[in-house]
Write an enzyme that holds these catalytic residues in place. Structure first.
Site, PDB file in Angstrom:
ATOM      1  N   ASP A  28       0.826  -1.203   0.000  1.00 42.47           N
ATOM      2  CA  ASP A  28       0.000   0.000   0.000  1.00 42.47           C
ATOM      3  C   ASP A  28       0.862   1.256   0.000  1.00 42.47           C
ATOM      4  O   ASP A  28       0.506   2.271  -0.590  1.00 42.47           O
ATOM      5  CB  ASP A  28      -0.904  -0.033   1.234  1.00 42.47           C
ATOM      6  CG  ASP A  28      -2.044   0.973   1.156  1.00 42.47           C
ATOM      7  OD1 ASP A  28      -2.295   1.496   0.068  1.00 42.47           O
ATOM      8  OD2 ASP A  28      -2.672   1.226   2.193  1.00 42.47           O
ATOM      9  N   HIS A 220      -7.464  -0.068   9.687  1.00 45.71           N
ATOM     10  CA  HIS A 220      -6.543   0.489   8.691  1.00 45.71           C
ATOM     11  C   HIS A 220      -6.881   1.967   8.528  1.00 45.71           C
ATOM     12  O   HIS A 220      -7.807   2.328   7.801  1.00 45.71           O
ATOM     13  CB  HIS A 220      -6.724  -0.267   7.367  1.00 45.71           C
ATOM     14  CG  HIS A 220      -5.771   0.134   6.289  1.00 45.71           C
ATOM     15  ND1 HIS A 220      -4.885  -0.756   5.723  1.00 45.71           N
ATOM     16  CD2 HIS A 220      -5.570   1.304   5.647  1.00 45.71           C
ATOM     17  CE1 HIS A 220      -4.172  -0.138   4.786  1.00 45.71           C
ATOM     18  NE2 HIS A 220      -4.592   1.110   4.726  1.00 45.71           N
ATOM     19  N   HIS A 222      -5.992   6.056   7.745  1.00 40.58           N
ATOM     20  CA  HIS A 222      -5.177   7.073   7.087  1.00 40.58           C
ATOM     21  C   HIS A 222      -5.221   8.335   7.938  1.00 40.58           C
ATOM     22  O   HIS A 222      -6.168   8.558   8.693  1.00 40.58           O
ATOM     23  CB  HIS A 222      -5.680   7.340   5.667  1.00 40.58           C
ATOM     24  CG  HIS A 222      -5.353   6.241   4.712  1.00 40.58           C
ATOM     25  ND1 HIS A 222      -4.764   6.463   3.487  1.00 40.58           N
ATOM     26  CD2 HIS A 222      -5.520   4.893   4.785  1.00 40.58           C
ATOM     27  CE1 HIS A 222      -4.583   5.305   2.849  1.00 40.58           C
ATOM     28  NE2 HIS A 222      -5.049   4.353   3.630  1.00 40.58           N
ATOM     29  N   CYS A 253      -3.988   6.245  -1.870  1.00 35.32           N
ATOM     30  CA  CYS A 253      -4.840   5.372  -2.662  1.00 35.32           C
ATOM     31  C   CYS A 253      -4.952   5.959  -4.057  1.00 35.32           C
ATOM     32  O   CYS A 253      -5.396   7.101  -4.212  1.00 35.32           O
ATOM     33  CB  CYS A 253      -6.227   5.231  -2.039  1.00 35.32           C
ATOM     34  SG  CYS A 253      -7.342   4.213  -3.038  1.00 35.32           S
ATOM     35  N   ASN A 262      -0.830   6.457   5.054  1.00 37.89           N
ATOM     36  CA  ASN A 262      -1.294   5.577   6.105  1.00 37.89           C
ATOM     37  C   ASN A 262      -0.748   6.018   7.461  1.00 37.89           C
ATOM     38  O   ASN A 262       0.215   6.786   7.549  1.00 37.89           O
ATOM     39  CB  ASN A 262      -0.783   4.155   5.846  1.00 37.89           C
ATOM     40  CG  ASN A 262      -1.391   3.543   4.616  1.00 37.89           C
ATOM     41  OD1 ASN A 262      -2.536   3.125   4.616  1.00 37.89           O
ATOM     42  ND2 ASN A 262      -0.600   3.457   3.552  1.00 37.89           N
TER      43      ASN A 262
END
Length: 314
Positions: A28, A220, A222, A253, A262
Site C-alpha cells: 500500500d 486500517h 489514514h 490510494c 497511512n
C-alpha cells in the site's frame, strides 16, 4: 527499557497486552509512487522491515499491471523474499487469475479488497458492490481449499469522497458477506482518513452485534485529518489487536485522491510503547529502515516519530 527512557511507560487497564502490526508499507505504501521503485529496493525494504521485528509484511499485489503498474513485478519480487523465516507475507489478489499466480509462487496468505460504497467500487473495481462480492466468493473458496489464510479489506468504511458519510449498516453488510464466504479476518479501512473515535466504536460495536467477533477485525487508518492514532486507540479499547500501518507513513490510494498517507508504523509503535503494549518491533531499526527508504524515494518521511528520532541522531 532503561531509567529515564522515552516514552515513559504508563499502562492502561482497558488495553490489550500485545498488538500485531500488519505492515503495509511495501504494498500500500509503494503502489501510488509516481516513479518505479526497483524490485531489488522493494525486496531490501521488506528484509529490513523483517529485521526490525515485523512479522506480518504485506509484500505485493497480483493485480493486472495496467491497474497498478508500480506492483507489476510481483512474480519477480515474491520469490526474492519468501525465504524469510517467521514472517507472513500476505499478497493482494483481485480475482481467480491473481490467486492462481500467487498460489503458484507459494503464497499462503492472500487478501481480497471490497468497498463499502458503490462509488468507490465503481472507481476501484469497475463493478457494483454486489458484483465485486460475487467475484470474490470463488476466489475465497479456492484460497481456503488450498489452505490459505484469507483477509478481506473493506474500503470506505467511514467516509467516501463522492458519497460523504457512510452508514455503519452499509459497512456491516459487506463485512458479514465477506465473513460468510470464508474470510478469516477483515480490515476496516478509513481510506480517506475522515473517521473519528466515536465512529470507530460505533462500527465495531455494530459488527459484534452482527456476529463478527472482535478478534477477526483489524483497522486500517489514514491520517488525512490527524486522527489515525486517536482512532487506533479507540479500536484498541474495544479489544482490537490487529492494526495496519505503513513504515514511514508511506502510501495513499490511487483511486481516492483525497487519501493521504497511512498511519506511520513508527508513530504507532511509539504510542504502543508508551502504553506498555508489546509489538515485537525494534523502533530504532524500524526508524533507520524508513530513513533509508525515504532516501530511495528522494523525499523525507512524513512520520513525526521518524523525523524526531532521526533528528536526534544527527
Amino acid at each position: 527499557m532503561t531509567a529515564g527512557a522515552l516514552p515513559m511507560v504508563v499502562p492502561a487497564p482497558d488495553l490489550p497486552a500485545r498488538v500485531r502490526i500488519h505492515e503495509v508499507g511495501a504494498r500500500d505504501g509503494l503502489q501510488n509512487e509516481k516513479t518505479a521503485v526497483p524490485t531489488a529496493v522493494k525486496a531490501e525494504f521488506i528484509r529490513r522491515l523483517a529485521g526490525a521485528g515485523l512479522t506480518t509484511i504485506e509484500a505485493t499485489s497480483f493485480v493486472h499491471p495496467k491497474w497498478v503498474p508500480q506492483l507489476a513485478d510481483a512474480e519477480e519480487l515474491y520469490p526474492g523474499v519468501s525465504d524469510l523465516d517467521g514472517v507472513d507475507l500476505p499478497v493482494l489478489v483481485p480475482n481467480r487469475r491473481g490467486l492462481d499466480r500467487a498460489l503458484a509462487l507459494g503464497a499462503r496468505r492472500v487478501a481480497v479488497f471490497a468497498s463499502a460504497t458503490e462509488s468507490f467500487a465503481k472507481a476501484n473495481l469497475n463493478r457494483t458492490v454486489d458484483e465485486s462480492l460475487a467475484v470474490f466468493e470463488p476466489v475465497v473458496r479456492q484460497a481456503k481449499d488450498a489452505g490459505a489464510h484469507v483477509r478481506g479489506y473493506v474500503s470506505m468504511c467511514f467516509g467516501d469522497p463522492w458519497e460523504g458519510a457512510v452508514p455503519p449498516q452499509q459497512v456491516a453488510r459487506v463485512c458479514t458477506a465477506l465473513r460468510d464466504m470464508g474470510c478469516d479476518e477483515l480490515s476496516l479501512g478509513d481510506t480517506i482518513g475522515v473517521a473519528t473515535p466515536g465512529q470507530v466504536r460505533a462500527l465495531l460495536t455494530l459488527l459484534n452485534e452482527r456476529g463478527v467477533p472482535t478478534p477477526a477485525l483489524g483497522v486500517h487508518f489514514h491520517d488525512t485529518y490527524g486522527q489515525a492514532l486517536a482512532n487506533t486507540l479507540a479500536a484498541l479499547r474495544h479489544g482490537v489487536t490487529t492494526v495496519d500501518a505503513s513504515a514511514g507513513g508511506l502510501g495513499g490510494c490511487p483511486y481516492a485522491r483525497s487519501a493521504t498517507g497511512n498511519l506511520a508504523t513508527e508513530d504507532l509503535v511509539w504510542m504502543l510503547r508508551g502504553l506498555g503494549i508489546e509489538s515485537g518491533v525494534d523502533l530504532g531499526r524500524l526508524t533507520a529502515t524508513s530513513v533509508w527508504m525515504a532516501e530511495q524515494l528522494g523525499r523525507p518521511s512524513p512520520s513525526r516519530t521518524v523525523r524526531a528520532l532521526s533528528h536526534k541522531d544527527q
